[in-house]
Design an enzyme around this catalytic site. Structure first.
Site, PDB file in Angstrom:
ATOM      1  N   TYR A  77       5.880   1.254   9.381  1.00 37.09           N
ATOM      2  CA  TYR A  77       5.156   2.346   8.718  1.00 37.09           C
ATOM      3  C   TYR A  77       6.117   3.503   8.446  1.00 37.09           C
ATOM      4  O   TYR A  77       6.139   4.072   7.342  1.00 37.09           O
ATOM      5  CB  TYR A  77       3.995   2.796   9.601  1.00 37.09           C
ATOM      6  N   ASN A  95       0.806  -1.221   0.000  1.00 40.39           N
ATOM      7  CA  ASN A  95       0.000   0.000   0.000  1.00 40.39           C
ATOM      8  C   ASN A  95       0.838   1.270   0.000  1.00 40.39           C
ATOM      9  O   ASN A  95       0.462   2.268  -0.625  1.00 40.39           O
ATOM     10  CB  ASN A  95      -0.918   0.010   1.221  1.00 40.39           C
TER      11      ASN A  95
END
Length: 247
Positions: free
Chosen positions: A146, A84
């Site tokens: 992340y 993503n």
């Protein structure tokens, strides 16, 4: 800017802040992988950001892309941030190069440098007497996977700027909250970004002249360990809010 601006991840919190103040200022094209929850006020594309053909359709003729889409969870696992966030950002940048987009604004994150918050520096780091500042010139130091994905996005932006002459601004967003900053949370106050200042900062990223920049997205807080001087100098950022002025 007269050309359309493609906004990916438009249904998220940052997208809401941007569109809330700038909805009528630009010819927006909105892209999200889920349909809008309400009737959109701008052209809307439902697409996954790793789908090159779908993204290219949305980006044709655009003058700029504001790229917010991705998995925003600090605890997101590797397979999610790889697909993503890293693959998705690469797809968006490649589309930008292929269709001739001139400007790319990337929503990076404080997590790209979160590991600078060491035990030796905290909690003084979050207090107004402390003079330590990150200014965007330091190397990434992610605090989670992340953050690794956001650092990778910044590096991809550097490559596409150098290789294709796209103007790229990477905004390391702090603690974006609507309304008041978090009470009794020193770290959140130090990195607070109001909705109003968020919209203004992205507006300046779309309007100013620059090559490749990394800037911090926080309001003008008394408590801060991110410098906003580069954003002021290069982009003309003039934040109006300060976490110390809210009870």
């Amino acid at each position: 800017m007269d050309d359309p601006v493609l906004l990916t991840g438009s249904e998220g919190r940052v997208g809401s802040a941007i569109l809330g103040d700038l909805g009528s200022k630009y010819d927006w094209r909105l892209l999200d992988r889920e349909p809008p929850t309400e009737e959109p006020s701008h052209e809307f594309f439902v697409a996954d950001i790793t789908d090159y053909d779908a993204v290219r359709e949305a980006a044709e003729g655009a003058g700029a892309i504001v790229h917010l889409a991705g998995d925003p969870r600090p605890e997101a696992p590797w397979n999610s941030v790889l697909g993503n966030n890293i693959d998705g950002t690469h797809t968006i940048l490649q589309v930008a190069a292929d269709v001739g987009v001139e400007r790319f604004v990337f929503a990076s994150s404080n997590h790209a440098v979160g590991a600078y918050e060491t035990e030796e520096r905290t909690p003084d780091l979050y207090r107004d007497h402390d003079e330590f500042r990150l200014d965007g010139s330091e190397l990434p130091r992610p605090s989670n996977l992340y953050g690794v994905s956001k650092a990778a996005g910044e590096i991809l932006g550097r490559y596409y700027h150098d290789e294709f002459d796209i103007s790229v601004a990477c905004v390391r967003i702090g603690n974006l909250t609507e309304g008041h900053p978090p009470k009794d949370y020193e770290r959140g106050q130090a990195m607070w970004l109001s909705y109003r200042d968020c919209a203004h900062l992205f507006d300046r990223c779309l309007a100013a002249e620059y090559g490749y920049e990394i800037v911090y997205g926080i309001s003008d807080n008394d408590r801060k360990y991110y410098s906003i001087e580069r954003a002021r100098e290069v982009l003309g950022y003039d934040p109006q809010d300060n976490s110390a002025h809210h009870d």
